[in-house]
Design a protein around this motif. Sequence first.
Motif, PDB file in Angstrom:
ATOM      1  N   ARG A 182     -18.996  52.310  -3.296  1.00  0.00           N
ATOM      2  CA  ARG A 182     -19.162  51.390  -2.176  1.00  0.00           C
ATOM      3  C   ARG A 182     -19.745  50.055  -2.606  1.00  0.00           C
ATOM      4  O   ARG A 182     -20.264  49.905  -3.709  1.00  0.00           O
ATOM      5  N   ALA A 183     -19.683  49.104  -1.695  1.00  0.00           N
ATOM      6  CA  ALA A 183     -20.203  47.767  -1.970  1.00  0.00           C
ATOM      7  C   ALA A 183     -21.705  47.781  -2.219  1.00  0.00           C
ATOM      8  O   ALA A 183     -22.238  46.909  -2.914  1.00  0.00           O
ATOM      9  N   ASP A 184     -22.413  48.747  -1.652  1.00  0.00           N
ATOM     10  CA  ASP A 184     -23.862  48.842  -1.853  1.00  0.00           C
ATOM     11  C   ASP A 184     -24.235  49.630  -3.096  1.00  0.00           C
ATOM     12  O   ASP A 184     -25.417  49.927  -3.327  1.00  0.00           O
ATOM     13  N   GLY A 185     -23.240  49.982  -3.922  1.00  0.00           N
ATOM     14  CA  GLY A 185     -23.508  50.695  -5.160  1.00  0.00           C
ATOM     15  C   GLY A 185     -23.614  52.196  -5.027  1.00  0.00           C
ATOM     16  O   GLY A 185     -23.870  52.881  -6.024  1.00  0.00           O
ATOM     17  N   GLN A 186     -23.387  52.732  -3.827  1.00  0.00           N
ATOM     18  CA  GLN A 186     -23.463  54.170  -3.597  1.00  0.00           C
ATOM     19  C   GLN A 186     -22.100  54.813  -3.878  1.00  0.00           C
ATOM     20  O   GLN A 186     -21.066  54.298  -3.449  1.00  0.00           O
ATOM     21  N   TYR A 187     -22.125  55.940  -4.591  1.00  0.00           N
ATOM     22  CA  TYR A 187     -20.888  56.690  -4.790  1.00  0.00           C
ATOM     23  C   TYR A 187     -20.515  57.392  -3.496  1.00  0.00           C
ATOM     24  O   TYR A 187     -21.371  57.875  -2.753  1.00  0.00           O
ATOM     25  N   ALA A 188     -19.216  57.451  -3.212  1.00  0.00           N
ATOM     26  CA  ALA A 188     -18.734  58.032  -1.964  1.00  0.00           C
ATOM     27  C   ALA A 188     -18.742  59.555  -2.036  1.00  0.00           C
ATOM     28  O   ALA A 188     -18.602  60.161  -3.098  1.00  0.00           O
ATOM     29  N   TYR A 189     -18.880  60.148  -0.863  1.00  0.00           N
ATOM     30  CA  TYR A 189     -18.857  61.615  -0.735  1.00  0.00           C
ATOM     31  C   TYR A 189     -17.619  62.208  -1.382  1.00  0.00           C
ATOM     32  O   TYR A 189     -17.696  63.232  -2.068  1.00  0.00           O
ATOM     33  N   GLN A 190     -16.440  61.591  -1.172  1.00  0.00           N
ATOM     34  CA  GLN A 190     -15.190  62.180  -1.665  1.00  0.00           C
ATOM     35  C   GLN A 190     -15.224  62.373  -3.179  1.00  0.00           C
ATOM     36  O   GLN A 190     -14.751  63.399  -3.690  1.00  0.00           O
ATOM     37  N   LEU A 191     -15.779  61.429  -3.902  1.00  0.00           N
ATOM     38  CA  LEU A 191     -15.863  61.552  -5.359  1.00  0.00           C
ATOM     39  C   LEU A 191     -16.911  62.586  -5.752  1.00  0.00           C
ATOM     40  O   LEU A 191     -16.647  63.468  -6.586  1.00  0.00           O
ATOM     41  N   ALA A 192     -18.084  62.513  -5.150  1.00  0.00           N
ATOM     42  CA  ALA A 192     -19.175  63.398  -5.532  1.00  0.00           C
ATOM     43  C   ALA A 192     -18.830  64.861  -5.287  1.00  0.00           C
ATOM     44  O   ALA A 192     -19.098  65.721  -6.131  1.00  0.00           O
ATOM     45  N   VAL A 193     -18.218  65.161  -4.140  1.00  0.00           N
ATOM     46  CA  VAL A 193     -17.946  66.562  -3.814  1.00  0.00           C
ATOM     47  C   VAL A 193     -16.900  67.157  -4.755  1.00  0.00           C
ATOM     48  O   VAL A 193     -17.014  68.321  -5.170  1.00  0.00           O
ATOM     49  N   VAL A 194     -15.916  66.370  -5.144  1.00  0.00           N
ATOM     50  CA  VAL A 194     -14.892  66.859  -6.068  1.00  0.00           C
ATOM     51  C   VAL A 194     -15.487  67.110  -7.451  1.00  0.00           C
ATOM     52  O   VAL A 194     -15.241  68.155  -8.078  1.00  0.00           O
ATOM     53  N   VAL A 195     -16.293  66.174  -7.923  1.00  0.00           N
ATOM     54  CA  VAL A 195     -16.915  66.330  -9.238  1.00  0.00           C
ATOM     55  C   VAL A 195     -17.851  67.534  -9.255  1.00  0.00           C
ATOM     56  O   VAL A 195     -17.848  68.349 -10.192  1.00  0.00           O
ATOM     57  N   ASP A 196     -18.645  67.679  -8.210  1.00  0.00           N
ATOM     58  CA  ASP A 196     -19.640  68.751  -8.196  1.00  0.00           C
ATOM     59  C   ASP A 196     -19.021  70.134  -8.019  1.00  0.00           C
ATOM     60  O   ASP A 196     -19.478  71.103  -8.630  1.00  0.00           O
ATOM     61  N   ASP A 197     -17.993  70.247  -7.170  1.00  0.00           N
ATOM     62  CA  ASP A 197     -17.346  71.553  -7.023  1.00  0.00           C
ATOM     63  C   ASP A 197     -16.780  72.026  -8.351  1.00  0.00           C
ATOM     64  O   ASP A 197     -16.894  73.209  -8.708  1.00  0.00           O
ATOM     65  N   ALA A 198     -16.191  71.110  -9.110  1.00  0.00           N
ATOM     66  CA  ALA A 198     -15.638  71.491 -10.410  1.00  0.00           C
ATOM     67  C   ALA A 198     -16.752  71.830 -11.397  1.00  0.00           C
ATOM     68  O   ALA A 198     -16.666  72.823 -12.126  1.00  0.00           O
ATOM     69  N   ALA A 199     -17.810  71.030 -11.412  1.00  0.00           N
ATOM     70  CA  ALA A 199     -18.903  71.259 -12.362  1.00  0.00           C
ATOM     71  C   ALA A 199     -19.615  72.579 -12.094  1.00  0.00           C
ATOM     72  O   ALA A 199     -20.110  73.229 -13.031  1.00  0.00           O
ATOM     73  N   GLN A 200     -19.666  72.997 -10.815  1.00  0.00           N
ATOM     74  CA  GLN A 200     -20.334  74.252 -10.461  1.00  0.00           C
ATOM     75  C   GLN A 200     -19.368  75.438 -10.436  1.00  0.00           C
ATOM     76  O   GLN A 200     -19.759  76.538 -10.035  1.00  0.00           O
ATOM     77  N   ASP A 201     -18.130  75.217 -10.840  1.00  0.00           N
ATOM     78  CA  ASP A 201     -17.118  76.279 -10.846  1.00  0.00           C
ATOM     79  C   ASP A 201     -16.907  76.881  -9.463  1.00  0.00           C
ATOM     80  O   ASP A 201     -16.673  78.089  -9.324  1.00  0.00           O
ATOM     81  N   ILE A 202     -16.976  76.052  -8.433  1.00  0.00           N
ATOM     82  CA  ILE A 202     -16.748  76.528  -7.071  1.00  0.00           C
ATOM     83  C   ILE A 202     -15.248  76.751  -6.887  1.00  0.00           C
ATOM     84  O   ILE A 202     -14.451  75.824  -7.044  1.00  0.00           O
ATOM     85  N   ASN A 203     -14.862  77.982  -6.555  1.00  0.00           N
ATOM     86  CA  ASN A 203     -13.433  78.266  -6.367  1.00  0.00           C
ATOM     87  C   ASN A 203     -13.074  78.604  -4.923  1.00  0.00           C
ATOM     88  O   ASN A 203     -11.898  78.788  -4.606  1.00  0.00           O
ATOM     89  N   THR A 204     -14.069  78.708  -4.046  1.00  0.00           N
ATOM     90  CA  THR A 204     -13.820  78.980  -2.633  1.00  0.00           C
ATOM     91  C   THR A 204     -14.784  78.158  -1.801  1.00  0.00           C
ATOM     92  O   THR A 204     -16.004  78.298  -1.945  1.00  0.00           O
ATOM     93  N   VAL A 205     -14.241  77.296  -0.942  1.00  0.00           N
ATOM     94  CA  VAL A 205     -15.058  76.419  -0.104  1.00  0.00           C
ATOM     95  C   VAL A 205     -14.910  76.859   1.346  1.00  0.00           C
ATOM     96  O   VAL A 205     -13.803  76.919   1.878  1.00  0.00           O
ATOM     97  N   VAL A 206     -16.043  77.170   1.969  1.00  0.00           N
ATOM     98  CA  VAL A 206     -16.093  77.486   3.397  1.00  0.00           C
ATOM     99  C   VAL A 206     -16.999  76.448   4.039  1.00  0.00           C
ATOM    100  O   VAL A 206     -18.191  76.375   3.716  1.00  0.00           O
ATOM    101  N   ARG A 207     -16.452  75.636   4.935  1.00  0.00           N
ATOM    102  CA  ARG A 207     -17.208  74.532   5.532  1.00  0.00           C
ATOM    103  C   ARG A 207     -16.654  74.229   6.914  1.00  0.00           C
ATOM    104  O   ARG A 207     -15.704  74.853   7.367  1.00  0.00           O
TER     105      ARG A 207
END
Length: 314
Positions: A182-207
């Motif tokens: 974002r313009a304020d230097g914050q990373y967007a949710y869409q990027l963070a959630v994808v990176v973190d799910d992969a890093a934590q080996d999440i294979n099933t998301v219930v939300r």
Amino acid sequence: MPDTSAQPPAAVRYRGRFAPSPTGPLHFGSLVAAVGSYLDARAHQGEWRVRIEDVDGPRTVAGAADHILRTLAGFGFEWDDEVVVQSQRLDRYHAALARLQADDWVYPCACSRSEIAAATTTRSIDGGLRYPGTCRDGLAPGKAARAWRLRVPDEDIGFVDRIQGETRQNPERDVGDVVLLRADGQYAYQLAVVVDDAAQDINTVVRGVDLLDSTARQLWLQRCLGLPTPIYAHLPVVVNAVGEKLSKQTLAEAVDPAQGSVALAATCTFLGHPPPAELRGAPLAEFWRWAIGHWSMSRVPKVRAIYPGVITPG
């Protein structure tokens, strides 16, 4: 018996997660998401992890993360591994963005909100203005980059949700290119959630189903980064008497762990699993044994939103 449709292969252990944003205390709607994800993981003898999604710094409330964790513990939730905190993982999001930049999946954008509003009146699927692609082919002379956007495809991206069924979306038509930094230097949710799910080996998301419309963008981003795609299940969300999703903005009341299995019984009833009357008020361990043993995703209502009325614990 637990529902095993659309589950990871038997050789792969189920890994799920609950990822609250610390914008306030845990309310009934958040408890529903926590219970649904927890029961599905435990019913499949899987792991359940907790991630604090505080990547949006301006919306984070001091002390809320600790309050959420204490509330979960007070209700008897037991999570695997250490709690992951997004604000401590900015280097991972930077690395992912750098990879996307190197592969030309993203581009700098100079547009302000007012400029986007002046350029289009077309609404995106999530209610905001659809980005018209102004900077997609380069910045206009004299313009400086404010954000970085992901190039999304003009094609249907689909998946089969375990609750909502087949879902399809054309990201270019329905949303437009997505902001990742974002313009304020914050990373967007869409990027963070994808990176973190992969890093934590999440294979099933219930939300919650309020995130259903974000899933196609996340599938595309997973493809761009070469990351695996989890299986998804989107639970109905809790709304108040006027149809607003429970949240800090709608003044949702905090849940109290002192309510114990009374509150948990209300969440299970909301999710299509009403417990026997004698379990309302039972010790937490006894209630969790019943709930895990009787969990089936096929019983969860397919509707997008429910006003629970008297189901909500007072």
